[in-house]
Design an enzyme around this catalytic site. Sequence first.
Site: not given
Length: 382
Positions: A187, A363, A35, A340
Site C-alpha cells: 500500500k 505500523g 516479540r 511487519g
Amino acid sequence: MRTLDSLGEVDGKRVLVRVDFNVPLQDGEVRDDARMRRAIPTLQELLDRGAKLLLVSHFGRPKDQEPEYSLAPVAERTSELLGVEVVLAPDLDDVPDADVVMLENIRFQPGETSNDPELAERLADLADYYVNDAFGTSHREHASTAGVVEFVEHSAVGLLFQSEVDMIRQLMSDPERPFLTIMGGAKVTEKIGVIDRFLDLADKILIGGAMTTPFLRALGHSTGDSLCEDEGIEHARKALERDDYPNGKLILPEDLVLAQEFSDDTEVRILNGVDVPDGWMQLDIGSRARTRYVAEVRDAETIFWNGPIGAYEHKSFAAGSLAIAQALAAHPGTTVVGGGDSGAAMRAFGLADSITHLSTGGGASLKLIEGSPLPGLEALSD
Ligand code: 3PG
Ligand code: MG
C-alpha cells in the site's frame, strides 16, 4: 520519554507492564515468540528490582470474548521465557497476588479500543506503577496504551520501547550517509507519508513489491493483472513529480518476474522491461533490478527496509526479498528493518539476528518515521 530508571524504588510494588504479546499462534502454541523475547529484559529488570508484575496485552482483534483469542498459550510461553510461574487472571475483578500475573486479553474489555477513562482508571487502580513496553501497539490510542497514564502516579517506557524510539530518532536525525531506504509491500497510501519524509532525508529510495505497480501506472506503463491499489496511483504520481523522476532519489525496477497466479508451480516469465502484458502479474523484481538493488545496499552506510520486495512466501517470487535480506545481513553499517512483513521475511530467511535493528512494530515505526504522534509515546513524554 520517562525511562525505567525514573521509577526509582519498585521493591514490593506492583507494576502494570503493557506488552505487545500479539504473536502468531499455531495449534494452541506460540509459533513465533520474537516479540515476546524482546520484552523480557524489561520484565527481568523489574523482577530483579523486587517488583511484582501485572502483564497486560491484547491479542488479535476479538469482537467478543472468543476463546481462540485467549492469552493462555502466551502466558505459558512467558512463564518458560522468564523461568517463573505466570498466573492468568480472567478479568480485572479477580487479580491474584502472585509475583507475575498476566491479565486475559485486554481487548476482551469493551472500553479498551475506545480508550474509555473508566477502564483506564480501573487498570491504574490495579498497580502502583505503569510501564509501557508495547512499542508495536504505541500507534493505538487505547485505554491500556495511553489512557491509563493519566491515572497512575508513576509511569515510564520499558527498555524495548526506548530502544525502538532511540533507533528511529537516530536514523531520522543523523544517519551515516549514504542513507538508502527500500520500500516494498502493497500500500502506497499507507506509506506515502514515509516516502515523503524519505524524499527529504534519504539519499535514495528503492521501490519494490506490489507497491511498484501504482508507480508504473503513474508513469503510463501497462501493469496487466498485477494487484494495484488504485488510490495509490495519484500518490505515486505526486512523489515522482516531486522527485523529478528519473533524476531524483526514487529508483524503480527495470525488469520483473511475472506469473499468472500466486503459486509455486505456476509458469514464471522474466520480463526485460516493465510493461506487463494482460493476464500476467508482476510478483518480484527481475535479475537486473536485483543486481542493481544489491549494489545500492553495498554502497550505502545506513539502510532502512520496510515491506517485502515480492511475493516472498512463494519460492518462485522470493529472490528479490532474499537478495535484499542477504545484502543487509552481510552489511557492516547500520541496517534497520521496520517490522511487519519485512521483519517476518528476515525471520523466514533466518537472517533476523544479522542486522542492527529489527523493529517489533511495523505500523508504529512508520508513524514515528513520518513524524505522526504515537499516543503511547506522547503519554509518557514530559
Ligand atoms: C500489531 O501486531 O500490529 C500490533 O500488535 C497492533 O495490533 P492491531 O493492528 O490489531 O492494533
Ligand atoms: Mg498491525
